[in-house]
Motif scaffolding. Structure first.
Motif, PDB file in Angstrom:
ATOM      1  N   LEU A  89       0.789  -1.231   0.000  1.00 44.83           N
ATOM      2  CA  LEU A  89       0.000   0.000   0.000  1.00 44.83           C
ATOM      3  C   LEU A  89       0.821   1.281   0.000  1.00 44.83           C
ATOM      4  O   LEU A  89       0.304   2.340  -0.324  1.00 44.83           O
ATOM      5  N   GLY A  90       2.078   1.180   0.428  1.00 42.77           N
ATOM      6  CA  GLY A  90       2.891   2.377   0.599  1.00 42.77           C
ATOM      7  C   GLY A  90       2.767   2.910   2.020  1.00 42.77           C
ATOM      8  O   GLY A  90       1.880   2.510   2.779  1.00 42.77           O
ATOM      9  N   PRO A  91       3.644   3.852   2.383  1.00 42.07           N
ATOM     10  CA  PRO A  91       3.696   4.324   3.763  1.00 42.07           C
ATOM     11  C   PRO A  91       2.435   5.046   4.238  1.00 42.07           C
ATOM     12  O   PRO A  91       1.933   4.779   5.320  1.00 42.07           O
ATOM     13  N   THR A  92       1.919   5.966   3.437  1.00 41.42           N
ATOM     14  CA  THR A  92       0.811   6.795   3.901  1.00 41.42           C
ATOM     15  C   THR A  92      -0.441   5.971   4.158  1.00 41.42           C
ATOM     16  O   THR A  92      -1.048   6.065   5.237  1.00 41.42           O
ATOM     17  N   LYS A  93      -0.843   5.166   3.190  1.00 44.33           N
ATOM     18  CA  LYS A  93      -2.061   4.366   3.376  1.00 44.33           C
ATOM     19  C   LYS A  93      -1.896   3.355   4.510  1.00 44.33           C
ATOM     20  O   LYS A  93      -2.830   3.127   5.281  1.00 44.33           O
ATOM     21  N   THR A  94      -0.724   2.769   4.617  1.00 44.27           N
ATOM     22  CA  THR A  94      -0.493   1.796   5.690  1.00 44.27           C
ATOM     23  C   THR A  94      -0.656   2.452   7.050  1.00 44.27           C
ATOM     24  O   THR A  94      -1.351   1.925   7.921  1.00 44.27           O
ATOM     25  N   LEU A  96      -2.207   5.309   7.792  1.00 50.05           N
ATOM     26  CA  LEU A  96      -3.576   5.782   7.990  1.00 50.05           C
ATOM     27  C   LEU A  96      -4.519   4.643   8.370  1.00 50.05           C
ATOM     28  O   LEU A  96      -5.302   4.756   9.315  1.00 50.05           O
ATOM     29  N   ILE A  97      -4.437   3.557   7.650  1.00 47.97           N
ATOM     30  CA  ILE A  97      -5.320   2.422   7.941  1.00 47.97           C
ATOM     31  C   ILE A  97      -4.992   1.820   9.307  1.00 47.97           C
ATOM     32  O   ILE A  97      -5.889   1.473  10.073  1.00 47.97           O
ATOM     33  N   SER A  98      -3.707   1.738   9.628  1.00 45.38           N
ATOM     34  CA  SER A  98      -3.346   1.173  10.937  1.00 45.38           C
ATOM     35  C   SER A  98      -3.793   2.091  12.069  1.00 45.38           C
ATOM     36  O   SER A  98      -4.180   1.611  13.141  1.00 45.38           O
ATOM     37  N   ILE A  99      -3.771   3.394  11.865  1.00 45.60           N
ATOM     38  CA  ILE A  99      -4.252   4.321  12.895  1.00 45.60           C
ATOM     39  C   ILE A  99      -5.752   4.154  13.106  1.00 45.60           C
ATOM     40  O   ILE A  99      -6.235   4.120  14.242  1.00 45.60           O
ATOM     41  N   ILE A 100      -6.493   4.019  12.019  1.00 46.92           N
ATOM     42  CA  ILE A 100      -7.938   3.786  12.148  1.00 46.92           C
ATOM     43  C   ILE A 100      -8.188   2.488  12.904  1.00 46.92           C
ATOM     44  O   ILE A 100      -9.035   2.425  13.805  1.00 46.92           O
ATOM     45  N   ALA A 101      -7.442   1.449  12.546  1.00 49.51           N
ATOM     46  CA  ALA A 101      -7.613   0.160  13.238  1.00 49.51           C
ATOM     47  C   ALA A 101      -7.239   0.282  14.717  1.00 49.51           C
ATOM     48  O   ALA A 101      -7.937  -0.247  15.584  1.00 49.51           O
ATOM     49  N   GLN A 102      -6.143   0.989  15.017  1.00 47.55           N
ATOM     50  CA  GLN A 102      -5.733   1.166  16.413  1.00 47.55           C
ATOM     51  C   GLN A 102      -6.812   1.883  17.211  1.00 47.55           C
ATOM     52  O   GLN A 102      -7.143   1.471  18.327  1.00 47.55           O
ATOM     53  N   LEU A 103      -7.346   2.960  16.651  1.00 45.10           N
ATOM     54  CA  LEU A 103      -8.389   3.713  17.356  1.00 45.10           C
ATOM     55  C   LEU A 103      -9.638   2.862  17.575  1.00 45.10           C
ATOM     56  O   LEU A 103     -10.214   2.846  18.663  1.00 45.10           O
ATOM     57  N   VAL A 135     -13.682   9.231   7.782  1.00 50.23           N
ATOM     58  CA  VAL A 135     -14.132  10.082   6.668  1.00 50.23           C
ATOM     59  C   VAL A 135     -12.969  10.944   6.180  1.00 50.23           C
ATOM     60  O   VAL A 135     -12.772  11.108   4.968  1.00 50.23           O
ATOM     61  N   GLY A 136     -12.167  11.468   7.105  1.00 51.08           N
ATOM     62  CA  GLY A 136     -10.996  12.262   6.729  1.00 51.08           C
ATOM     63  C   GLY A 136     -10.008  11.472   5.895  1.00 51.08           C
ATOM     64  O   GLY A 136      -9.458  11.981   4.915  1.00 51.08           O
ATOM     65  N   VAL A 137      -9.792  10.231   6.254  1.00 51.20           N
ATOM     66  CA  VAL A 137      -8.883   9.376   5.495  1.00 51.20           C
ATOM     67  C   VAL A 137      -9.432   9.111   4.097  1.00 51.20           C
ATOM     68  O   VAL A 137      -8.697   9.146   3.107  1.00 51.20           O
ATOM     69  N   ASN A 141      -7.490  10.241   0.753  1.00 53.43           N
ATOM     70  CA  ASN A 141      -7.136   9.305  -0.313  1.00 53.43           C
ATOM     71  C   ASN A 141      -7.804   9.661  -1.631  1.00 53.43           C
ATOM     72  O   ASN A 141      -7.207   9.509  -2.687  1.00 53.43           O
ATOM     73  N   ALA A 142      -9.044  10.148  -1.588  1.00 56.76           N
ATOM     74  CA  ALA A 142      -9.744  10.535  -2.815  1.00 56.76           C
ATOM     75  C   ALA A 142      -9.055  11.740  -3.450  1.00 56.76           C
ATOM     76  O   ALA A 142      -8.873  11.795  -4.662  1.00 56.76           O
ATOM     77  N   ARG A 143      -8.636  12.692  -2.631  1.00 58.01           N
ATOM     78  CA  ARG A 143      -7.950  13.884  -3.128  1.00 58.01           C
ATOM     79  C   ARG A 143      -6.609  13.498  -3.750  1.00 58.01           C
ATOM     80  O   ARG A 143      -6.244  13.970  -4.813  1.00 58.01           O
ATOM     81  N   LYS A 144      -5.875  12.627  -3.077  1.00 60.53           N
ATOM     82  CA  LYS A 144      -4.582  12.169  -3.605  1.00 60.53           C
ATOM     83  C   LYS A 144      -4.767  11.433  -4.929  1.00 60.53           C
ATOM     84  O   LYS A 144      -4.003  11.612  -5.860  1.00 60.53           O
ATOM     85  N   LYS A 145      -5.798  10.590  -4.981  1.00 67.92           N
ATOM     86  CA  LYS A 145      -6.063   9.822  -6.200  1.00 67.92           C
ATOM     87  C   LYS A 145      -6.400  10.769  -7.353  1.00 67.92           C
ATOM     88  O   LYS A 145      -5.944  10.586  -8.469  1.00 67.92           O
ATOM     89  N   GLY A 146      -7.180  11.804  -7.069  1.00 64.10           N
ATOM     90  CA  GLY A 146      -7.517  12.793  -8.092  1.00 64.10           C
ATOM     91  C   GLY A 146      -6.309  13.542  -8.584  1.00 64.10           C
ATOM     92  O   GLY A 146      -6.180  13.839  -9.777  1.00 64.10           O
ATOM     93  N   GLN A 147      -5.367  13.863  -7.706  1.00 65.63           N
ATOM     94  CA  GLN A 147      -4.144  14.566  -8.097  1.00 65.63           C
ATOM     95  C   GLN A 147      -3.284  13.691  -8.986  1.00 65.63           C
ATOM     96  O   GLN A 147      -2.687  14.166  -9.941  1.00 65.63           O
ATOM     97  N   VAL A 148      -3.242  12.386  -8.706  1.00 66.08           N
ATOM     98  CA  VAL A 148      -2.463  11.458  -9.525  1.00 66.08           C
ATOM     99  C   VAL A 148      -3.060  11.346 -10.918  1.00 66.08           C
ATOM    100  O   VAL A 148      -2.366  11.363 -11.918  1.00 66.08           O
ATOM    101  N   GLU A 149      -4.400  11.285 -10.995  1.00 67.01           N
ATOM    102  CA  GLU A 149      -5.067  11.175 -12.295  1.00 67.01           C
ATOM    103  C   GLU A 149      -4.876  12.448 -13.114  1.00 67.01           C
ATOM    104  O   GLU A 149      -4.730  12.400 -14.329  1.00 67.01           O
TER     105      GLU A 149
END
Length: 152
Positions: A89-94, A96-103, A135-137, A141-149
């Motif tokens: 997934l790369g550093p950022t998604k990993t 972010l997802i792990s923080i959501i899971a931790q919380l 929701v923030g995550v 991710n949607a904003r990042k994906k749009g910038q890549v496209e």
């Protein structure tokens, strides 16, 4: 409280760095060796620093329950899972997802009194907080994906 917040921020920075180091290490060796290497070097550093600050008292395990000997397995799971997720997934998604899971899991553990934790009352603010982060995550991710496209 300020010290606690500061230490939590430092821990977050160390976790981010550790994940990057783990990913680079995993590019050179197998995931299982990387996990063992990280745990071994971390254990050696922890024992050395602990010995320097506490002396031989760090080796007093007389009050330790037998079940605690298995808690290191959780560390193996953390490091191996993070290395694999980082690779996929790369550093950022990993992170972010792990923080959501931790919380989410920490909230569940607090509310249920898991492993003899003192039970904490679930408040609607807790749920709103976790949902807001999720929701923030998603937005991030949607904003990042749009910038890549757009870059294509």
């Amino acid at each position: 409280m300020i010290l606690g917040i500061s230490l939590a921020i430092v821990a977050g920075a160390f976790i981010g760095l550790q994940n990057i180091f783990n990913r680079h290490l995993n590019e050179q060796v197998s995931s299982w060796f990387a996990t063992a290497f990280v745990l071994l070097t971390g254990s050696m550093a922890s024992l050395l620093i602990g010995f320097l600050f506490q002396g031989s008292d760090i080796f007093d395990i007389s009050g330790m329950k037998r079940s605690y000997w298995f808690f290191g397995l959780v560390g193996v799971g953390v490091i191996y899972s993070m290395i694999q997720a980082m690779h996929r997934l790369g550093p950022t998604k990993t992170v972010l997802i792990s923080i959501i899971a931790q919380l989410t899991f920490s909230l569940i553990f607090d509310v249920t009194g898991f492993l003899s934790l003192p039970k904490v009352e679930l408040k609607w603010e807790d749920i709103v907080g976790v949902v807001s982060i999720i929701v923030g995550v998603i937005i991030f991710n949607a904003r990042k994906k749009g910038q890549v496209e757009q870059a294509k």
